[in-house]
Each structure stands twice: as structure tokens, then as C-alpha cells.
Design a protein around this motif. Sequence first.
Motif, PDB file in Angstrom:
ATOM      1  N   THR A   1       0.862  -1.181   0.000  1.00 54.68           N
ATOM      2  CA  THR A   1       0.000   0.000   0.000  1.00 54.68           C
ATOM      3  C   THR A   1       0.894   1.224   0.000  1.00 54.68           C
ATOM      4  N   GLY A   2       0.324   2.336  -0.377  1.00 57.06           N
ATOM      5  CA  GLY A   2       1.118   3.554  -0.405  1.00 57.06           C
ATOM      6  C   GLY A   2       0.268   4.734  -0.821  1.00 57.06           C
ATOM      7  N   SER A   3       0.710   5.937  -0.477  1.00 55.78           N
ATOM      8  CA  SER A   3       0.013   7.148  -0.880  1.00 55.78           C
ATOM      9  C   SER A   3       1.032   8.271  -1.004  1.00 55.78           C
ATOM     10  N   TRP A   4       0.697   9.274  -1.805  1.00 59.63           N
ATOM     11  CA  TRP A   4       1.607  10.386  -2.036  1.00 59.63           C
ATOM     12  C   TRP A   4       1.521  11.395  -0.899  1.00 59.63           C
ATOM     13  N   THR A   5       2.676  11.922  -0.515  1.00 60.75           N
ATOM     14  CA  THR A   5       2.756  12.966   0.499  1.00 60.75           C
ATOM     15  C   THR A   5       3.592  14.114  -0.042  1.00 60.75           C
ATOM     16  N   ALA A   6       3.045  15.343   0.027  1.00 61.31           N
ATOM     17  CA  ALA A   6       3.805  16.515  -0.406  1.00 61.31           C
ATOM     18  C   ALA A   6       4.965  16.734   0.558  1.00 61.31           C
ATOM     19  N   ARG A   7       6.150  17.088   0.024  1.00 62.14           N
ATOM     20  CA  ARG A   7       7.346  17.110   0.852  1.00 62.14           C
ATOM     21  C   ARG A   7       8.060  18.458   0.912  1.00 62.14           C
ATOM     22  N   THR A   8       7.558  19.492   0.279  1.00 59.11           N
ATOM     23  CA  THR A   8       8.181  20.806   0.425  1.00 59.11           C
ATOM     24  C   THR A   8       7.206  21.710   1.167  1.00 59.11           C
ATOM     25  N   SER A   9       7.711  22.399   2.174  1.00 56.69           N
ATOM     26  CA  SER A   9       6.841  23.178   3.041  1.00 56.69           C
ATOM     27  C   SER A   9       6.310  24.439   2.363  1.00 56.69           C
ATOM     28  N   ALA A  10       6.961  24.865   1.291  1.00 56.06           N
ATOM     29  CA  ALA A  10       6.513  26.036   0.534  1.00 56.06           C
ATOM     30  C   ALA A  10       6.460  25.683  -0.939  1.00 56.06           C
ATOM     31  N   ALA A  11       5.509  26.301  -1.638  1.00 54.99           N
ATOM     32  CA  ALA A  11       5.337  25.999  -3.062  1.00 54.99           C
ATOM     33  C   ALA A  11       6.587  26.375  -3.850  1.00 54.99           C
ATOM     34  N   LEU A  12       6.914  25.548  -4.843  1.00 53.11           N
ATOM     35  CA  LEU A  12       8.056  25.780  -5.713  1.00 53.11           C
ATOM     36  C   LEU A  12       7.584  26.424  -7.008  1.00 53.11           C
ATOM     37  N   THR A  13       8.516  26.941  -7.781  1.00 52.76           N
ATOM     38  CA  THR A  13       8.204  27.282  -9.157  1.00 52.76           C
ATOM     39  C   THR A  13       7.814  25.992  -9.864  1.00 52.76           C
ATOM     40  N   ALA A  14       6.877  26.081 -10.790  1.00 53.19           N
ATOM     41  CA  ALA A  14       6.400  24.877 -11.471  1.00 53.19           C
ATOM     42  C   ALA A  14       7.549  23.920 -11.740  1.00 53.19           C
ATOM     43  N   VAL A  15       7.489  22.740 -11.146  1.00 52.41           N
ATOM     44  CA  VAL A  15       8.631  21.831 -11.158  1.00 52.41           C
ATOM     45  C   VAL A  15       8.849  21.229 -12.538  1.00 52.41           C
ATOM     46  N   GLY A  16      10.093  20.908 -12.820  1.00 54.07           N
ATOM     47  CA  GLY A  16      10.446  20.282 -14.077  1.00 54.07           C
ATOM     48  C   GLY A  16      10.566  18.780 -13.934  1.00 54.07           C
ATOM     49  N   ASP A  17      11.255  18.179 -14.884  1.00 50.53           N
ATOM     50  CA  ASP A  17      11.465  16.734 -14.928  1.00 50.53           C
ATOM     51  C   ASP A  17      12.574  16.390 -13.935  1.00 50.53           C
ATOM     52  N   ALA A  18      12.185  16.104 -12.700  1.00 49.73           N
ATOM     53  CA  ALA A  18      13.152  15.970 -11.615  1.00 49.73           C
ATOM     54  C   ALA A  18      13.929  14.664 -11.696  1.00 49.73           C
ATOM     55  N   GLU A  19      15.192  14.727 -11.260  1.00 52.60           N
ATOM     56  CA  GLU A  19      16.040  13.567 -11.074  1.00 52.60           C
ATOM     57  C   GLU A  19      16.309  13.418  -9.579  1.00 52.60           C
ATOM     58  N   SER A  20      16.166  12.215  -9.043  1.00 52.64           N
ATOM     59  CA  SER A  20      16.431  11.939  -7.633  1.00 52.64           C
ATOM     60  C   SER A  20      17.626  11.003  -7.531  1.00 52.64           C
ATOM     61  N   THR A  21      18.639  11.422  -6.770  1.00 54.63           N
ATOM     62  CA  THR A  21      19.876  10.657  -6.636  1.00 54.63           C
ATOM     63  C   THR A  21      20.145  10.364  -5.173  1.00 54.63           C
TER      64      THR A  21
END
Length: 482
Positions: free
Chosen positions: A90-110
Amino acid sequence: MPASPFRVMFDKGINFSDPPSELAPGELVIARNSFYEPESGALRKWPGNTLFGAAGAAVSGLSFVRFRSGLSFLIASAGTDYYTAPVGTTGSWTARTSAALTAVGDAESTYFKDTDRVYVSDGVNRLRVWTGSGDMRAGGLTRPSVGTLTFLSNSATTYPNTATFYYCHTEYDSVNDVESAPSNVAQTSATAANGTFRYVFPTVTNAATVSYRVYRTQHGGAIFYLIATVPVANLRYYDGDDTEALGSSYDNDTEWGFKTVDDAFLTTRPTMPMIGEPLKANYITVNGTIPIGDITGTFDNSYYIAGVDSHPLDLYYSVAGQPETFPPINFVRPPVSQGDAINGAGVANDRLVVFTLGGVYRLNTFPRHTDPGFGLGLARFEEVTTDHGCVAKHTVVPFGIGTSSSFLFYLSTRGPMITDGGQTWPVNKDLAWDPAIVNFSYISGAWARVFPKYQIIVLAVPSKDATANDICFVYHYHPDRK
């Protein structure tokens, strides 16, 4: 054409049945909204799955990461936020930045194993760092303003008359072990023998700052050495003795137990990772903040970032073991023609392989400021090929036989390719890679995934009339498959 380093199973053309109940040996499958069962070789229609619900907006970037604890997460960039979801039944999405960002791009996570943290960059917003719980924080620290430097004729030291010193400082967050880029440079000379240099700190820039790190050159020198670490509660630092007794101050007596830090002692101290010349125009602050790019990874114990809009030909890398510290001199550039920007990167055979649209290049190690000649004699890009490059950054994925990642799979204008960092090979020599199958206008959004357990690679691309990825090619890479 050189011999392939291993047998590639799917080299007998495409099976267009929808879906094929079983793939014949040597056949390549074309699949629409389907998934492949490695145990049976069957292709099944994807039944629809809402396991993780909605991320709040259209997802523009998606990554899988696993922490040292064994916990695994999906990390998505969507709308004006980053979201995470635990991977499991099971799983669900959780927002992780406390303040809104500029419209996000194609993010890479390392994931960087030394710090046990994930670093997320999307080419638009400032780097974000996540520990596996709670909100993400902004990566690095903002560069502070320069301090005010004054010479005091107070007979507190044995610095000679006319001694000239250059100073700068950083802000340090000891909780996250993060140091800011250096301030601009302040410089002055002693106008009398045996005086003290007073450095007054500006208002602290970063709320997370625990201490200032003060750097100073030798007399007339060009290298900045760490002279003192000053708790942030102090307003001023005396490079000598505090004879003013104004309170909230720090001096050499407190730090070292003696007043005069001479040139010989200073050379035993850590240095600012930089080239100190020219000091005019404050060279050390150029590119001193963490670049904003959308191609990231780790190599040679450094975190690297490419795909920077303002410098698309360059790849930036951090201090070894410190993924949030980017010295101004830490960047490399493949030997490319003007305008051929970096389009992807990955590691094969312990070598960094960098792709442009028109070429593939190999780097054996990053040059370091501590190497003779900055390591430029040994650490430079070598050409692998210039007859093709990579068209989609998300198709660059490592794989190998056994536990090693000896190869990189990637998509070129000539079709799917592999490289070991020394040579390149087409995956399917008889594959008709043309507009009858693929829509090349949207090919930059293609992606690939490796499933090591089953030793298959799945490549998703847009079909000839599609604007999004809707078909998959599935490849076996086991050396014994016939």
C-alpha cells in the motif's frame, strides 16, 4: 562492427501480435499499455492500478530510491511540489516541500550513500534534500554578504607593518554538515606593527547557521586557509586579541590560545576548495552556489549535476563526500562542438560516461584542486564515439551480468544502444528504427528501466501517432539466452 560483449536475445525482428501469448526465441515485442511477465515470457494487458492514488498534479518526473535502512520510495515532481510514496503493498503520495516551488520540471532523484540522503534537482528549482521522513529542505546554504574588515593598532599581535591579508567567511550548518559558498573578499593591510585585524560579521543569511568559518590568506598570498570557526552568537572576530572588550566577540586567543597566526602555522590548516587567483572581482564566488540542472548522479564519490540551462555544455561536481559543496572550479566539459549540450550521463565500468546528442565521452576520474596541475593531465574526457549520441536522458540506465554495472543502455538516433565506456554496440542490428514505429518528435521523453532480477530492460517510447510513451520494447540480456 565489433563483436557484442554478450548475446542479445531479441534480434529476430518484431512480434506484432496483441498480445503475444509467448515470444519466440529471438523476437522483439512491441507492447501498448502492457506488462511483461519474465517468468513465462507472456505479455499481459495492464489491468489498471491506483495503488498510490494521485500526486496532486500531473507528474513530470518520477524516480525510485532505496535508503540504507532498506526503505524504498517513489519520488515525483508534480505541479509546484515534490511528492514521495513508500513502495510496498500500500502507499500514498505525500507533499514534501513546506513552501510551493516554481512549477517543477522533470526531476532527477539521486541517493548518496555516504550521507544516506536523496538529492532532488529539476532544472528549475533550488536543489532539495530528503532524509526519508518529514519535509525536504533546500540544498546547500545561501552565500552570505561580505564582512567589514578593519585594522586596529592595538599592539596585540606580532603581525608586521604592511602585512596584507584577504578574508572571507562561510556559514555552516553542523546539523546537516553543510557549508555555504564563501562571501565576497575583504582585504586590508597593517598600517602599524603589532596590530589586530577585526572582521565584523554581517547579519546571518541562513537560519540554520550554527557557526561562521573564517578563511584568510597568508601575507600577500592567494590561497584561503581556515583560520577560525566562530559560534554564530558572536558579532565579530579578532585575528589577534580582543582588546576592545565589546562583548559577543571571538579572537585567536579563544580559538588557539595564542594571538598571532603566522604564515607557517596557517599552511597546516584546511584550505578553501578553490583557485585563489585572481582575487580581484571576487573570483571565488563565481559558480559558488549549487547549480540547477536536471541530469544528476554520483561518480568518484561526488554528486554531479548537468543539464544547466545557462551552461548546457558543462557538468558540475561536488567536493568528494560532500554532495552540497560545489567549489567554483569543479566543472568539466566534453570536447564537443559548440551547441552540442550534455543530454545524459551514467556510470559503466567505474567510468563516467557523458552523452550529447552527437557523441559519447568517457571520464576516468574527476580533477581535484589538490591534484598536481588540478589533475587536468590525468582527468580529461576521452572520446568513445561521435557518430551518434543520446536522445533521451531517462533512457540511460546501467546494467550488467551478475552484480556489476558494466554497461549502459541508452537510446540514440540510430535506435537502442549499449556501451561499456570504451565501445558502443547496437542492441538490434536488424531493427527498423524509423517513423513507421516511433514518433521522433517526442522521443526526448522516452525512458528505460532495468529489472536485474529478471535480466530484462524495458524501453518505453511514443508510437508513430502518439505524443506520450505508449509502447514498450523488452530486451533480455542474460548471456545464456539463445
